[in-house]
Design a protein around this motif. Structure first.
Motif, PDB file in Angstrom:
ATOM      1  N   LEU A  37       0.695  -1.442   0.037  1.00  0.00           N
ATOM      2  CA  LEU A  37      -0.056  -0.062   0.127  1.00  0.00           C
ATOM      3  C   LEU A  37       1.020   1.236  -0.022  1.00  0.00           C
ATOM      4  CD1 LEU A  37      -2.685  -1.148   2.586  1.00  0.00           C
ATOM      5  CD2 LEU A  37      -2.862  -1.036   0.378  1.00  0.00           C
ATOM      6  N   GLY A  38       2.044   1.099  -0.734  1.00  0.00           N
ATOM      7  CA  GLY A  38       2.915   2.047  -0.620  1.00  0.00           C
ATOM      8  C   GLY A  38       2.669   3.583  -0.874  1.00  0.00           C
ATOM      9  N   ASN A  39       1.751   3.625  -2.112  1.00  0.00           N
ATOM     10  CA  ASN A  39       1.389   5.094  -2.503  1.00  0.00           C
ATOM     11  C   ASN A  39       0.409   5.620  -1.437  1.00  0.00           C
ATOM     12  OD1 ASN A  39       2.792   4.845  -4.753  1.00  0.00           O
ATOM     13  ND2 ASN A  39       1.375   3.855  -5.967  1.00  0.00           N
ATOM     14  N   HIS A  73      -0.018   9.524   2.823  1.00  0.00           N
ATOM     15  CA  HIS A  73      -0.635   9.987   4.358  1.00  0.00           C
ATOM     16  C   HIS A  73       0.469  10.649   5.170  1.00  0.00           C
ATOM     17  CE1 HIS A  73      -4.394   8.433   3.496  1.00  0.00           C
ATOM     18  NE2 HIS A  73      -4.060   7.152   3.369  1.00  0.00           N
ATOM     19  N   ILE A  74       1.569  10.168   4.937  1.00  0.00           N
ATOM     20  CA  ILE A  74       2.669  10.280   5.660  1.00  0.00           C
ATOM     21  C   ILE A  74       3.254  11.745   5.741  1.00  0.00           C
ATOM     22  CG2 ILE A  74       4.961   9.901   4.605  1.00  0.00           C
ATOM     23  CD1 ILE A  74       6.038   8.672   7.146  1.00  0.00           C
ATOM     24  N   ARG A  75       3.117  12.388   4.333  1.00  0.00           N
ATOM     25  CA  ARG A  75       3.126  13.847   3.960  1.00  0.00           C
ATOM     26  C   ARG A  75       2.421  14.818   4.857  1.00  0.00           C
ATOM     27  NH1 ARG A  75       6.420  13.715  -0.443  1.00  0.00           N
ATOM     28  NH2 ARG A  75       6.220  11.972  -1.962  1.00  0.00           N
ATOM     29  N   GLU A  76       1.514  14.514   5.585  1.00  0.00           N
ATOM     30  CA  GLU A  76       0.591  15.268   6.105  1.00  0.00           C
ATOM     31  C   GLU A  76       0.755  15.594   7.637  1.00  0.00           C
ATOM     32  OE1 GLU A  76      -3.201  13.710   5.402  1.00  0.00           O
ATOM     33  OE2 GLU A  76      -3.016  14.001   3.060  1.00  0.00           O
ATOM     34  N   VAL A  77       1.730  14.799   7.999  1.00  0.00           N
ATOM     35  CA  VAL A  77       1.947  14.778   9.587  1.00  0.00           C
ATOM     36  C   VAL A  77       3.259  15.794   9.827  1.00  0.00           C
ATOM     37  CG1 VAL A  77       1.076  12.500   9.654  1.00  0.00           C
ATOM     38  CG2 VAL A  77       3.626  12.842   9.711  1.00  0.00           C
ATOM     39  N   ASP A  78       3.350  15.947  11.267  1.00  0.00           N
ATOM     40  CA  ASP A  78       4.390  17.033  11.477  1.00  0.00           C
ATOM     41  C   ASP A  78       5.798  16.114  11.874  1.00  0.00           C
ATOM     42  OD1 ASP A  78       2.978  19.623  11.564  1.00  0.00           O
ATOM     43  OD2 ASP A  78       1.903  18.656  13.021  1.00  0.00           O
TER      44      ASP A  78
END
Length: 363
Positions: free
Chosen positions: A86-88, A93-98
């Motif tokens: 489920l890489g993409n 999703h990880i781009r959106e975290v601090d």
């Protein structure tokens, strides 16, 4: 500012179990890869004993703690940067975290499948770090092509071109972006690249309840990795956190004491995340409510006021400040003011942790 931390890791390392325990939500936590497909979100209060004491002084029953949002993100596998597993979805999703809370498996259990066939925390960490860097490399190379074309006419883009080239060379050498951007200027410019490997990392070494809190040979390896990278690390037990979550609130301190711990895993994650991101707290306190506000360390008074509302920052006049210790010592705002402990501060004032502030503004 609302702090958002993404809980990541290989499949079956215990991240969904940990997420369930600390948010009291029931995300799927099964013994097979990719049971977490869509991210689970949970908002938890940042524990702060100072809030209750302030509420007692100003005589209010309304307490609003700071919050932190935790995101349980789908497990990552080798090849994720090319869309494997489920890489993409994971990467978007990880781009959106601090910040990243990277749960690393440090327990042996033949009944729980390990996607790589053996427990090796260094290898597991390397797998995820490599996939983040590969994704960054691809996106930065594309960005560099556009920057070079535009920089022929827009010379102000040349620093961004130089930084992109530096990042690409570093990623090629296996260095994550967070270790490549050294100056404040580079860190500011780097934000436009939205790099995954630039996110601050907290390693959460997940051990069995028998190895908690002391750790084991696996956690010792995670400590070494964290020290090499300048990252943060703590030892947790997802199973133990699940047990704590099931206890009544009043019984939890005694249970923690029996383990030789003062704070739960959630509290330790929050404290470490604040330290990792350079954050701290100030308060507003009155009859209506006591409210905790999260700001970055080093923020001046107008920026701190903006955490409440942008109008407070735009129309900032002054900040009336009482240190938390003085508020407690004198027992009221009035008495603290009479004792000369309330200060009138201007735009240059750097807000300190625990300041109790009234902002004066005009819009």
């Amino acid at each position: 500012m609302a702090l958002r931390c993404g809980i990541v890791g290989l499949p079956n390392v215990g991240k969904s179990t940990l997420f369930n325990a600390i948010t009291a939500k029931q995300a799927e936590a099964e013994n097979y890869p990719f049971c977490t497909i869509e991210p689970n979100f949970g908002t938890v209060f940042v524990p702060d004993k100072r809030l209750d004491k302030l509420a007692g002084i100003v005589k209010t029953s309304t307490i609003i703690p700071a919050t932190i949002e935790l995101v349980d993100i789908a497990g990552l596998v080798q090849g994720a940067s090319k869309g494997e597993g489920l890489g993409n979805q994971f990467l978007s999703h990880i781009r959106e975290v601090d910040a990243i809370v990277h749960v690393v498996r440090c327990f042996e259990d033949a009944d729980v499948i390990h996607v790589r066939g053996k427990v090796d925390p260094v290898d597991d960490i390397g797998t995820i770090e490599t996939e983040l860097m590969l994704a960054d490399l691809e996106s930065t190379e594309k960005r560099l092509d556009k920057l070079k074309k535009n920089a022929k006419k827009e010379k102000e883009l040349l620093p961004a071109v130089a930084l992109a080239e530096k990042i690409i060379n570093g990623l090629d050498d296996g260095i994550p972006a967070r270790r490549l951007m050294e100056t404040d200027e580079e860190k500011t410019l780097g934000k436009q690249f939205f790099l995954l490997s630039a996110k601050p990392v907290l390693y959460a070494a997940n051990v069995s309840d028998n190895d908690f809190p002391g750790g084991n040979s696996h956690t010792a390896k995670v400590v070494e990795v964290a020290e090499q990278e300048g990252a943060k690390m703590l030892t947790i037990s997802a199973k133990t956190e699940a047990e704590i979550a099931e206890l009544p609130e009043e019984e939890r301190p005694e249970f923690l004491e029996s383990l030789g711990m003062e704070l739960s895993g959630l509290d330790r994650i929050i404290q470490t995340a604040y330290d990792l991101l350079g954050l701290h707290t100030y308060f507003t306190a009155g009859e209506k409510e006591v409210h905790a506000w999260t700001i970055r360390k080093g923020a001046a008074a107008p920026e701190a006021a903006g955490a409440i509302h942008t109008d407070f920052e735009k129309g900032f006049i002054r900040a009336e400040v009482i240190a938390y210790e003085d508020m407690i010592a004198y027992g009221s705002e009035l008495k603290a003011r009479e004792a000369g402990k309330m200060r009138s501060e201007g735009k240059e004032y750097i807000v300190r942790d625990g300041d109790v502030i009234v902002f004066r503004f005009n819009v």
